[in-house]
Design a protein around this motif. Structure first.
Motif, PDB file in Angstrom:
ATOM      1  N   UNK A 154       0.974  -1.197  -0.059  1.00  9.96           N
ATOM      2  CA  UNK A 154       0.037  -0.042  -0.039  1.00  9.96           C
ATOM      3  C   UNK A 154       0.949   1.263  -0.044  1.00  9.96           C
ATOM      4  N   UNK A 155       2.200   1.209  -0.054  1.00  8.78           N
ATOM      5  CA  UNK A 155       3.193   2.301   0.139  1.00  8.78           C
ATOM      6  C   UNK A 155       3.273   2.961   1.106  1.00  8.78           C
ATOM      7  N   UNK A 156       2.083   3.395   1.811  1.00  8.25           N
ATOM      8  CA  UNK A 156       1.977   4.238   3.035  1.00  8.25           C
ATOM      9  C   UNK A 156       1.860   3.456   4.172  1.00  8.25           C
ATOM     10  N   UNK A 157       2.879   3.095   4.956  1.00 11.83           N
ATOM     11  CA  UNK A 157       2.911   2.314   6.049  1.00 11.83           C
ATOM     12  C   UNK A 157       2.560   2.915   7.469  1.00 11.83           C
ATOM     13  N   UNK A 158       2.393   4.185   7.227  1.00  4.78           N
ATOM     14  CA  UNK A 158       2.037   5.121   8.807  1.00  4.78           C
ATOM     15  C   UNK A 158       0.831   5.520   8.679  1.00  4.78           C
TER      16      UNK A 158
END
Length: 1600
Positions: A291-295
């Motif tokens: 998903x590229x955004x892990x935060x």
């Protein structure tokens, strides 16, 4: 209330809006029955017109009164509909920041996207013990109601929390469980309530993930049962889970994350106890970085991980088990990073032995590295005889790895849930429970797969349970209040559920396809298409063969079948599972063993529990790994869902519907579109609909009395029974008894009635307030007035005394001063006056002289200009009249020439098809239509001129008012200023006067010029009138001379015809003798026929002869028949009687001819006897005409020569007309505008004028020729009336019929030929052509005489009009002279003003007259152009008709014996068509037909096709079919004419054959409108139209 009362002025309504869904507006005008629109004012003060559908009469929704806006219960609204619900939620959410609202038994919760201080301990205790409606809506109120009903009714309860992802379902369920843990704390020291709350962080960590819609979305459903003992303290809990989204473990979309536990573990990887996990940041692992955004913004994964560990500890999970759980989770991450290398052959793969992630995976799970490495790339195939080990491709290995990872996580998830249930389990006896269901809401994405299908299936089941429960509660309420109840029809989604779960439904077919060895998703989709294509809830997409659409209760959802079988099978290779079973770690081995026991709570509930239902775990026990016995995921989910529905149906449900206000996750931001979608999907609007169908508004008697006691009359308040008072008030205010019902404790109202009562209450209060305000304000003003009056009187008394004393002193002092000043001022004023008087008299003398001289010069110039204008205008008018007269004469000549030729050619056809008067009637109808159109055009022009006149009048009025204001201001300023400014004003006035005089001079010059031109024009018109009179006298003289010449010619003709008749008489006697001889011969032949039994040959007529005779409208002998008879006679004479005896053909023809001659002889004898009696009375009259019969032969020869001359001149005119047409075409190609080339237009008019003059001359010659022929016939008949066999009227059987004039002329030439050839006279006149020609010419003469009289009357009217114009000009001149005399008597300023006014009025009138004249000229020009186009078309038709006539004439001259021309006709067929094809037929032949398409086809082909269709309809005697086809054809032609531009109509008409039959068929298609006889006449008149071929007109049988 009626609709007009509800929708009155100032009533507020809701109208649809594309941005805000619904928008408020206010009526600015009362609505009345039948209005097509509403006048509305929006909130931004813009005015809008709202259209109303007349058929459905759907008016906009009414808005609730302001007192009801913001109600905490939506069912309390007076008007229950979608805009009212949406607006109430929006007001509460945005203005009051209230996120909770009741909707009956449903709590609507809107996610605020920020923390609110409304969930503390004090709030919990505030709601504890309160009724549901006593305080504001809250999740605690719903929990308290469930808790109270459980204790009161001793019945299990359920709280169902549903909504979209991100709507706040998990938070709402968490707060409900917190309320139960606080209110129903455990009676022992087990702290079970803390364990219940501690389960939430664990389930969120392993079951929640970030999606595009929600940062903490639950990817599974759970149902938590909180158990209570008899004292209603918490003793334990149990949790069921439904359909974990396992695919998220191995795949995440953009901007989404895996389950929280993975990121929490990576965030805590730096802790010492987790070093052996070999974890790094989440971006380094494939399963967490897709998903590229892990935060997540505002979320600390490390802190959440610490809370998760604390929750595990609180629930009794040992530290070693926690470490094992984290190892399994870390091993899944390492498994995702294993690198798989494909071999060169592409059918096998391998994993490097040094792969660190595979080493970490095997180490963390305690399995052998070599075995896992081998079975990740290989699989075992078991057959009956032996076992094979097969390699796998790269994609198969990746799929096997992902399936293993999903299976490991699912098993771990189930193990954690079981241990949570063990921790929450208690050995104590459970008395009752409250269940909290936190389940996913309805989902639809761009690509929907198996997970969305199961989620929406669960929502269908829940929606069905919700609808039935809400309906049941509503019914119970009415029954409790003893209200008459009618069943409400609510939406039942059972068909959709049956489509999914019934036998051979979607799930059954899916399971069946999973059992097929080579089953595919495409085959399963094809089975769905074949099985459920007829279901109303199942659809197939147009552009896909692998997808299907299910119509759910909320929306249509398209599912892609790819992956359904794989997800439903949930297959994992058995070799990999066996390796995991052999793990050295007990926890890992326990996860995959098959002999695990079910949840302890299940066994506990089965041991004699007193609960009303048995509670079982939704997770089915694991079976053996054999594929034949393993249940599919769909089957497991369906089973668990049925268990859930059984549990919910056995409990009392409470509903919480969570709403997501916006997709951007903004705090307190409300998106109406998103909100209304969710309201429709979650069942809130269905609740509103069910409530609105009954009595949604309910008031207790006490509350209703306190609220509306102002509406009660004073005498009714004496009654102490409030119920009776309420009953009487409602019966008097609301006349319809169905609008309200009286219950035991409440009054029930229909939708809108509370708003009506509020309106009455507000009107009552408003009237009382106005009365109070009026009285109080009046009293205050009276007090204030009295006080002011007393103060004023006191002040006035003292002031007046002081002023009086001062005045007396001042009078004494001034009287003495006045006496002194009087004498001094008198002398000084006298001297100044004398000086000013002398100067003024001198100035006035010079000024008046100058003004008079100027006025004289101006009048002199105006007089001269008037003379010039008179002559110029007269010259212009004469030129214009000459030009118009020339154009009119040209057009008249051309028209009359064409008309004469057409009438000359068409008389025969008209005589055989319909009478001339009928055609005239049709022409009159056309003229009436044209006159009606002219009247409409003139009305439009008159309206335009009226508007222009009103505009000019208003402008003139404004200018006059402006001048008057300036004059008044000048006079005022002149009075105020002193004598110092007098000279400046005089100078300015002189300048203005000079300018006014110059302008007036210019205007008078123009007026004089125009007057001269008009006088000149009148003179020219008078000269033209005199010329016309002279021409008329000359024409009359010529007519008289020609009449004399005709009489002489007719006498010669009469002598010739006498000789011919004598020969005919002798020939007739010979025929009688021959007849007797033939009769004898016939007897002989008959005797011979009895002996000779053979059939002799005979000669047949041509095949088309019978059809021609059958189609003929006259029972006369055809030309071929006469010729055959004469041939037979000649053959008898040539071959002799003996040879002819054997020729039966000759014999039969002779016999037929003899019979006809005998009949003709009898008729002639009878007619002769009758004629002799009539002619005895006319002997004296005929003697006077015998002198003129001598010169008829010469006249006839002269007429034949004249006719040839006319034909040659006609050809010349055709050539000229063709040149004229070419010039017009060239002009049209060079310049489309008709006003841009005056030279070409003048050329066109000159050519048209010459052509019309020539046409007029030829027309007069044709009239003279016709008159001569008629007079000759009359004199010949009168001269031979005494002879027995020559009377035309009595001897001609068809003399009353109307024939063509050309046929009559040809008959005359035939007479001359028969005279020279000594042929039989009887053959010539058998059909009575001469008599028919005489009747037709007599009618033509009457028509021409009527036209001549009409022209003379028109000329006299024009002369009278010109005389009236001269008189009007004289009167105008007298008025101007009188005005000029009056002007001289006024002052200079008044003269200027009066002159300006007169000039303005005169110029305005002249301007209007000129505009009217210009418009008339333009109209005349358009009319001339239209006539020119019509003439061009007529010339084309005439040329074609003449060419056809010449060819036929040549063919007839070769074959005929008798010179009477007959127009042969081809046999016409019939064309059958169906009624449904009628519109297509009209569209192809009329509406969409292009002139270019007919260039290479048969002329009039569309018309022939239409006629053949009509002929077939007439043949089958179908009146309706004929009427429908004719009506459609006429309407299509009208549509084509309306669609054409004005400049292109004439061209379209020339190429469009169906146009020409519009007028004849317009009335012929309506037989019942005119009657049978009139309809027959119209059908006969239609023969003349180009639509119908000659002789094939519609017959009167249409009306049979």
């Amino acid at each position: 209330m009626s609709v007009s009362e509800l929708y009155g002025q100032c009533t507020r309504v809701w109208i649809p809006d594309p941005d805000e869904v619904w928008r408020s507006a206010e009526l600015t005008k009362d609505y009345k029955e039948g209005d097509t629109s509403l006048q509305l004012r929006l909130e931004d003060e813009t005015i809008r017109e709202y259209p109303i559908d007349v058929q459905s009469n759907q008016l906009p929704f009414l808005r609730n009164p302001d007192i009801l806006v913001g109600e905490n219960d939506l069912t309390a609204l007076s008007y229950l509909h979608e805009p009212a619900v949406l607006h109430n939620l929006k007001v509460r959410f945005l203005e009051s920041n209230h996120i909770y609202t009741y909707c009956g038994i449903v709590l609507v919760a809107i996610n605020p996207y920020e923390q609110l201080p409304i969930y503390g301990q004090d709030v919990i205790y505030a709601y504890s013990g309160q009724n549901m409606g006593d305080m504001d809506p809250h999740i605690f109120a719903v929990a308290e109601e469930a808790y109270k009903q459980m204790a009161r009714d001793e019945k299990n309860q359920s709280i169902i929390v549903s909504g979209e992802s991100g709507a706040g379902k998990t938070v709402s369920a968490k707060y409900a469980m917190r309320y139960f843990a606080t209110v129903g704390g455990s009676a022992s020291d087990t702290n079970i309530e803390e364990k219940v709350l501690a389960s939430s962080p664990i389930m969120e960590a392993i079951g929640n993930a970030k999606t595009t819609r929600n940062d903490n979305s639950s990817r599974f459903g759970k149902y938590i049962q909180i158990g209570f003992d008899k004292r209603y303290h918490i003793i334990g809990a149990n949790m069921r889970t439904y359909l974990l989204e396992k695919s998220r473990v191995v795949f995440q979309a953009d901007d989404e994350r895996n389950y929280h536990i993975f990121y929490q573990l990576c965030a805590a990887a730096s802790l010492p106890e987790f070093k052996e996990l070999a974890l790094t940041c989440a971006e380094d692992f494939f399963y967490t970085s897709q998903g590229r955004d892990t935060c997540i913004e505002g979320v600390d994964d490390a802190e959440d991980f610490e809370k998760t560990r604390q929750a595990f500890t609180l629930l009794g999970v040992r530290e070693s088990h926690q470490i094992s759980i984290f190892k399994i989770i870390a091993s899944i991450l390492h498994l995702g990073n294993v690198e798989i290398q494909a071999e060169r052959d592409g059918d096998s793969c391998s994993i490097s032995p040094q792969d660190e992630h595979l080493n970490s995976f095997c180490r963390l799970l305690g399995v052998e590295h070599s075995q896992m490495e081998h079975w990740l790339c290989h699989r075992k195939l078991v057959t009956t005889s032996e076992t094979y080990v097969k390699t796998m491709s790269l994609q198969q290995v990746v799929n096997a790895r992902n399936a293993l990872a999903k299976h490991i996580y699912a098993q771990l998830f189930g193990w954690i849930v079981e241990h949570i249930n063990k921790a929450l389990h208690t050995p104590l006896k459970q008395h009752s429970f409250i269940g909290v269901l936190d389940i996913y809401g309805f989902e639809t994405f761009e690509v929907n797969s198996f997970e969305q299908f199961c989620i929406n299936y669960a929502n269908e089941k829940l929606q069905q349970q919700f609808n039935s429960h809400v309906f049941k509660l509503e019914q119970e309420e009415y029954m409790k209040e003893q209200i008459p109840w009618t069943l409400i029809d609510f939406y039942d989604n059972q068909p959709c559920i049956d489509l999914i779960e019934a036998k051979l439904g979607i799930l059954d077919l899916l399971d069946e396809e999973c059992k097929v060895p080579k089953g595919t998703d495409q085959n399963w989709a094809q089975k769905l298409y074949d099985r459920h294509s007829g279901s109303q809830h199942f659809q197939k997409p147009r552009m896909s063969n692998t997808a299907f659409i299910v119509v759910h209760f909320a929306d249509k959802v398209e599912y892609l079948s790819d992956g359904f079988l794989e997800k439903n099978r949930d297959t994992v290779y058995e070799e990999q599972i066996n390796i995991l079973k052999a793990s050295k770690f007990p926890l890992v081995a326990d996860l995959f063993h098959d002999d695990k026991d079910s949840v302890p709570a299940t066994t506990a509930s089965g041991k004699g529990s007193s609960s009303k239902i048995n509670i079982r775990s939704a997770r089915p026990p694991l079976k053996v790994s054999n594929k034949e016995h393993k249940k599919t995921v769909g089957h497991q989910f369906r089973t668990s869902l049925h268990l859930l529905m059984e549990t919910l149906n056995a409990t009392t449900p409470h509903y919480v519907r969570c709403i997501k206000p916006n997709d951007e996750k903004l705090p307190f931001h409300f998106d109406p579109k998103r909100a209304v979608q969710q309201l429709r999907a979650c069942g809130v609007l269905e609740t509103i609909r069910i409530s609105a169908a009954g009595y949604p508004s309910r008031w207790a008697y006490h509350d209703f009395f306190n609220r509306y006691r102002v509406l009660v009359k004073k005498r009714e308040l004496a009654n102490t029974d409030k119920k009776a008072i309420c009953r009487s008030v409602l019966e008097s205010l609301i006349k319809d008894p169905d609008k309200f019902q009286f219950g035991r404790t409440k009054i029930f109202f229909r939708a809108g009635q509370v708003a009506y009562l509020e309106k009455l209450r507000a009107d009552k209060f408003r009237a009382a307030t106005i009365m109070i305000q009026k009285t109080v304000r009046g009293w205050l003003q009276k007090v204030k007035y009295r006080r002011l009056k007393a103060t004023t009187l006191t002040l006035q008394r003292y002031c007046r005394g002081l002023l009086a004393r001062r005045l007396a002193e001042h009078l004494r002092r001034t009287r003495a001063a006045i006496m002194l000043q009087k004498q001094y001022r008198m002398r000084r004023a006298r001297l100044a006056y004398q000086r000013v008087h002398r100067a003024t008299v001198t100035i006035q003398a010079f000024t008046r002289g100058m003004f008079v001289r100027r006025i004289y010069q101006q009048v002199l110039m105006e007089h001269k200009a008037t003379i010039l204008q008179k002559h110029v205008r007269g010259w212009v008018a004469r030129r214009r009249f000459q030009r118009l007269r020339g154009a009119a004469i040209v057009i008249q000549c051309a028209f009359r020439m064409l008309k004469a030729k057409q009438e000359l050619k068409a008389l025969k056809i008209e005589a055989r098809s319909a009478e001339h008067l009928k055609r005239l009637n049709v022409g009159m109808e056309n003229k009436v239509v044209q006159l009606q159109r002219k009247i409409d055009d003139q009305n439009k022009e008159f309206k335009t001129l009226s508007e222009q006149l009103s505009a000019v009048t208003s402008t003139h009025t404004m200018e006059v008012e402006k001048l008057k204001k300036e004059l008044a201001r000048y006079q005022q300023s002149q009075g105020e200023d002193g004598s110092l400014r007098l000279q400046e004003e005089v100078e300015s006035l002189r300048a203005e006067l000079q300018r006014a005089h110059s302008e007036r001079k210019i205007l008078e010059d123009a007026h004089t010029k125009e007057k001269d031109e008009l006088r000149k024009r009148v003179a020219d018109l008078e000269e033209e009138n005199a010329l016309l009179k002279d021409e008329k006298e000359q024409l009359n003289n010529q007519i008289l001379c020609q009449a004399k010449d005709e009489s002489a010619q007719n006498s010669a003709k009469e002598n010739l015809m006498k000789r011919e008749l004598e020969e005919e008489r002798s020939r007739y006697q010979n025929l009688v003798k021959e007849y007797s001889r033939l009769e004898q011969r016939y007897d002989n032949l008959r005797d011979e026929m009895t002996i000779i039994k053979q059939t002799p040959g005979h000669r047949r007529n041509p095949s088309n002869q019978s059809s021609l005779e059958s189609d003929s409208n006259y029972p006369s002998i055809s030309t071929s028949e006469v010729g055959d008879t004469e041939d037979a006679l000649q053959q008898v004479e040539d071959i002799g009687l003996e040879k002819a005896a054997m020729d039966m053909t000759v014999f039969l023809k002779l016999q037929k001819r003899v019979r006809e001659l005998e009949q003709e002889r009898k008729k002639l004898q009878a007619q002769l006897e009758k004629r002799e009696q009539q002619d005895s009375r006319k002997v004296q009259v005929e003697q006077a005409k015998n002198d003129l019969d001598l010169d008829q032969d010469a006249d006839l020869a002269y007429n034949s020569l004249k006719r040839q001359e006319l034909e040659s001149e006609n050809k010349k005119l055709k050539n000229d007309l063709n040149e004229l047409r070419k010039a017009v075409a060239d002009q049209a190609t060079q310049n489309n505008s008709s006003h841009s080339s005056p030279d070409s237009y003048s050329l066109l008019l000159n050519q048209l004028k010459l052509a019309n003059e020539e046409l007029e001359v030829r027309k007069e010659e044709v009239l003279i020729l016709r008159t001569q022929i008629v007079s000759a016939d009359q004199r010949r008949l009168a001269g031979k009336s005494t002879e027995p066999n020559i009377n035309a009227r009595t001897s001609w059987p068809n003399s009353e019929k109307h024939v063509d004039q050309e046929d009559a002329i040809e008959a005359y030439h035939g007479v001359c030929q028969t005279n020279s050839k000594t042929e039989d006279w009887g053959y010539l006149n058998e059909d009575g052509e001469l008599g028919l020609a005489y009747q037709g010419l007599k009618q033509v003469a009457r028509l021409l005489e009527a036209q001549l009289q009409a022209q003379s009357r028109k000329h006299e009217e024009e002369v009278e009009g010109l005389r009236a114009q001269v008189e009007a000009l004289k009167e105008e001149l007298d008025k101007q002279q009188q005005t000029f005399c009056q002007t001289l008597l006024l002052s200079p300023e008044a003269q200027v003003e009066f002159g300006v006014q007169q000039e303005i009025s005169r110029l305005t009138n002249e301007n209007l007259d000129l505009k009217e004249l210009v418009e008339k000229l333009e109209k005349n020009e358009r009319k001339l152009k239209k006539q020119l186009k019509i003439y061009m078309k007529k010339v084309q038709d005439l040329e074609a008709a003449q060419a056809l006539a010449q060819s036929e004439r040549r063919r007839h001259e070769l074959n005929r014996q008798v010179t009477v021309q007959r127009k042969e006709k081809d046999f016409q067929g019939m064309l059958e068509y169906h009624k449904e094809d009628e519109a297509l037929l009209i569209r192809n032949l009329v509406t969409d037909l292009k002139p270019q398409a007919l260039a290479g086809t048969v002329p009039c082909l569309p018309a022939y096709i239409l006629y053949m269709c009509i002929r077939h309809a007439d043949y089958v005697n179908d009146d309706l079919k004929v009427h429908s086809l004719l009506t459609s054809t006429i309407n299509g032609i009208k549509k084509v004419l309306k669609a054409q531009a004005p400049g292109g109509i004439a061209l379209a008409l020339t190429d469009h054959p169906p146009f020409s039959y519009t007028l004849p068929l317009q009335d012929a298609s309506h037989p019942r409108k005119h009657g049978v006889r009139a309809h027959s006449e119209m059908c006969q008149a239609a023969v003349a139209c180009p639509l119908f071929p000659p002789g094939n007109a519609p017959t009167p049988a249409f009306n049979s």
